[in-house]
Scaffold this active site. Structure first.
Site, PDB file in Angstrom:
ATOM      1  N   SER A 265       0.821  -1.202   0.000  1.00 12.75           N
ATOM      2  CA  SER A 265       0.000   0.000   0.000  1.00 12.75           C
ATOM      3  C   SER A 265       0.866   1.269   0.000  1.00 12.75           C
ATOM      4  O   SER A 265       1.749   1.384  -0.834  1.00 12.75           O
ATOM      5  CB  SER A 265      -0.937  -0.068   1.207  1.00 12.75           C
ATOM      6  OG  SER A 265      -2.082   0.649   0.933  1.00 12.75           O
ATOM      7  N   LYS A 269       4.279   2.039  -2.300  1.00  9.85           N
ATOM      8  CA  LYS A 269       4.754   3.238  -3.020  1.00  9.85           C
ATOM      9  C   LYS A 269       6.179   3.531  -2.541  1.00  9.85           C
ATOM     10  O   LYS A 269       7.082   3.844  -3.321  1.00  9.85           O
ATOM     11  CB  LYS A 269       3.866   4.460  -2.715  1.00  9.85           C
ATOM     12  CG  LYS A 269       2.346   4.268  -2.887  1.00  9.85           C
ATOM     13  CD  LYS A 269       1.584   5.572  -2.622  1.00  9.85           C
ATOM     14  CE  LYS A 269       0.175   5.435  -2.036  1.00  9.85           C
ATOM     15  NZ  LYS A 269      -0.836   4.744  -2.783  1.00  9.85           N
ATOM     16  N   TRP A 356      -9.931   0.380  -5.382  1.00  6.30           N
ATOM     17  CA  TRP A 356      -9.409   1.734  -5.091  1.00  6.30           C
ATOM     18  C   TRP A 356      -7.973   1.885  -5.621  1.00  6.30           C
ATOM     19  O   TRP A 356      -7.568   2.935  -6.072  1.00  6.30           O
ATOM     20  CB  TRP A 356      -9.464   1.944  -3.572  1.00  6.30           C
ATOM     21  CG  TRP A 356      -8.957   3.232  -3.019  1.00  6.30           C
ATOM     22  CD1 TRP A 356      -7.882   3.405  -2.189  1.00  6.30           C
ATOM     23  CD2 TRP A 356      -9.521   4.555  -3.184  1.00  6.30           C
ATOM     24  NE1 TRP A 356      -7.751   4.717  -1.836  1.00  6.30           N
ATOM     25  CE2 TRP A 356      -8.737   5.443  -2.428  1.00  6.30           C
ATOM     26  CE3 TRP A 356     -10.618   5.051  -3.902  1.00  6.30           C
ATOM     27  CZ2 TRP A 356      -9.005   6.814  -2.373  1.00  6.30           C
ATOM     28  CZ3 TRP A 356     -10.885   6.421  -3.839  1.00  6.30           C
ATOM     29  CH2 TRP A 356     -10.083   7.284  -3.091  1.00  6.30           C
ATOM     30  N   HIS A 406      -7.745  -5.611   0.217  1.00  7.79           N
ATOM     31  CA  HIS A 406      -6.485  -4.876   0.349  1.00  7.79           C
ATOM     32  C   HIS A 406      -5.728  -5.401   1.571  1.00  7.79           C
ATOM     33  O   HIS A 406      -6.109  -5.123   2.712  1.00  7.79           O
ATOM     34  CB  HIS A 406      -6.850  -3.395   0.531  1.00  7.79           C
ATOM     35  CG  HIS A 406      -5.697  -2.458   0.533  1.00  7.79           C
ATOM     36  ND1 HIS A 406      -4.825  -2.332  -0.528  1.00  7.79           N
ATOM     37  CD2 HIS A 406      -5.286  -1.562   1.459  1.00  7.79           C
ATOM     38  CE1 HIS A 406      -3.931  -1.404  -0.239  1.00  7.79           C
ATOM     39  NE2 HIS A 406      -4.182  -0.923   0.955  1.00  7.79           N
TER      40      HIS A 406
HETATM   41  C1  GCU Z   1      -5.396   4.859   1.423  1.00 10.79           C
HETATM   42  C2  GCU Z   1      -4.772   5.640   0.289  1.00 10.79           C
HETATM   43  C3  GCU Z   1      -3.923   4.766  -0.617  1.00 10.79           C
HETATM   44  C4  GCU Z   1      -2.934   3.954   0.205  1.00 10.79           C
HETATM   45  C5  GCU Z   1      -3.676   3.206   1.280  1.00 10.79           C
HETATM   46  C6  GCU Z   1      -2.810   2.452   2.276  1.00 10.79           C
HETATM   47  O1  GCU Z   1      -6.355   3.990   0.915  1.00 10.79           O
HETATM   48  O2  GCU Z   1      -5.802   6.285  -0.400  1.00 10.79           O
HETATM   49  O3  GCU Z   1      -3.222   5.551  -1.551  1.00 10.79           O
HETATM   50  O4  GCU Z   1      -2.191   3.098  -0.602  1.00 10.79           O
HETATM   51  O5  GCU Z   1      -4.403   4.129   2.077  1.00 10.79           O
HETATM   52  O6  GCU Z   1      -1.643   2.782   2.459  1.00 10.79           O
HETATM   53  O7  GCU Z   1      -3.373   1.574   2.947  1.00 10.79           O
END
Ligand code: GCU
Length: 427
Positions: A265, A269, A356, A406
């Site tokens: 998540s 990144k 998402w 997720h």
């Molecule tokens: C939120 C956010 C995402 C990210 C995620 C996470 O959903 O919008 O960009 O990747 O959190 O880190 O769980």
């Protein structure tokens, strides 16, 4: 009942998930407008990249510079006073299955200043230095397993009375809270080590968290705010991964030439950005990194740049703000971030229940990055047909999507271990 042991950052992430579905979010593939990606092999001066050398010496630095100035910001070099303190070594941890080390990385000398704790497990009785997975976690290192020998961590959480974020020591009951996501036993059984760090040691994850993290350590005299192209929180977390690598390189029990950087998540990144900048990472694994990670930003599907900038203004540098609602003006897109990993092995993974993050956008970025691996004679994704659930494609660029939400699952780790085994077989 499941263990209710969410720390502050995890709780904040869950709240963000609950609130993250504005009416304007598109989840229909038929409604994704056409877009044109910047060509990763077209240099700024219009020349075409035709070989690995031109890529490495000319085009790659151009893209890295774009990502530094426009997306994640510029990160400093390692501080002069970086110091590693091996706080404990247990050669018979986990009932004799593992060697456990707990290492404190002091960023400004061993003086009580900023620091992060690395928890390292290595397979017991290894005949040679162990290849290893390195990842940041949302919770303290004590969440990785039920191992009572791990020092309890600290986490940031909203204070119920004031709603302000405060740092608190973890309770013993939180031990093992993230064990499912790390699959430590499986990793060790396959002959790999695992190293984890709580990302909040480097900078706590909330808007306004910067003063409590390492960024102020690098302010110029009189500076109180980051410049538009200075690093933001993701840059800081990625920098922490590189400082962990500085330590791993000194540890003779670890095969520092075979360290895979992993993240889920927002930390996916972060893993991509760490791997893009620091070529000592021999493999990069992005687990559902989504928008601002592996997903194509130009696709209007799921989360968008404006969502990131509105909800998590501390993650990206100030220059990134100008791309909210203007993705077509980006001189970059996610495939170029992925291409910075080439020719090292890269794994991009998605989940069907995580729309998402735009799974198709993640797949398409891996496809569009693949020609860069081809320059090195390596096989990228090799198809533009997105595979179904549990049909992994694993060449030098790998991709899978699985059913479910997720998360990081056993299935995901099985794939990463298989991939590392295949890619590092010459080891
Ligand atoms: C939120 C956010 C995402 C990210 C995620 C996470 O959903 O919008 O960009 O990747 O959190 O880190 O769980």
């Amino acid at each position: 009942m499941t263990r209710l042991a969410l720390g502050g950052a995890a709780l904040a992430a869950c709240l963000a998930v609950a609130a993250q579905r504005p009416d304007t979010t598109n989840y229909e593939e038929a409604k994704v407008p056409k877009y044109t990606l910047p060509d990763p092999l077209a240099m700024r001066n219009g020349e075409r990249v035709r070989d690995a050398k031109t890529w490495t010496t000319r085009r790659r630095p151009e893209i890295l510079e774009i990502y530094r100035s426009e997306v994640f910001g510029r990160s400093p070099a390692a501080p002069a006073k970086l110091d590693f303190e091996v706080a404990s070594v247990d050669k018979a941890a986990l009932g004799g299955k593992a060697v456990r080390k707990q290492v404190t990385v002091w960023f400004a000398g061993r003086n009580g200043g900023p620091k992060m704790d690395i928890l390292i497990y290595l397979p017991a009785g290894a005949k040679k230095p162990a290849p290893l997975f390195l990842g940041l976690g949302f919770l303290g290192n004590d969440s990785v397993s039920l191992d009572p020998g791990v020092k309890l961590g600290e986490e940031w959480a909203p204070d119920p009375a004031t709603r302000k974020m405060v740092k608190r020591a973890n309770a013993e009951t939180a031990r093992g809270a993230a064990a499912q996501r790390w699959q430590l036993d499986m990793i060790l059984a396959r002959g790999y080590g695992l190293a984890t760090i709580n990302y909040a040691d480097i900078e706590p994850d909330f808007d306004g968290g910067m003063p409590y993290g390492i960024r102020p350590l690098f302010f110029r005299p009189g500076q109180t705010q980051p410049a538009p192209d200075d690093w933001a929180a993701i840059g800081a977390w990625a920098w922490g991964l590189s400082r962990a690598m500085d330590y791993l390189e000194t540890d003779r029990d670890i095969d520092a030439k075979h360290v895979a950087v992993f993240g889920h998540s927002r930390l996916g990144k972060t893993a991509l950005w760490a791997g893009a900048q620091d070529t000592r990472f021999a493999m990069v694994i992005s687990n559902e990194s989504g928008e601002g990670g592996a997903a194509i930003s130009r696709r209007n599907f799921g989360e968008r740049t404006a969502d990131l900038n509105a909800r998590f203004p501390h993650w990206f540098c100030a220059n990134f703000k100008k791309y909210s609602g203007r993705e077509e003006e980006m001189p970059f897109d996610a495939h170029m971030l992925l291409a910075l990993i080439a020719p090292r092995p890269l794994y991009v993974a998605s989940a069907e229940g995580d729309q998402w993050s735009d799974p198709r956008g993640e797949f398409l970025a891996a496809v569009a990055a693949s020609p860069v691996w081809a320059l090195f004679g390596k096989r990228g994704i090799g198809t533009d047909q997105m595979p179904g659930n549990r049909q992994p494609i694993q060449h030098a660029v790998a991709y899978h999507i699985r059913e479910g939400k997720h998360d990081v699952t056993t299935y995901d780790w099985e794939q990463y271990l298989k991939f590392a085994g295949a890619q590092w077989k010459s080891k």
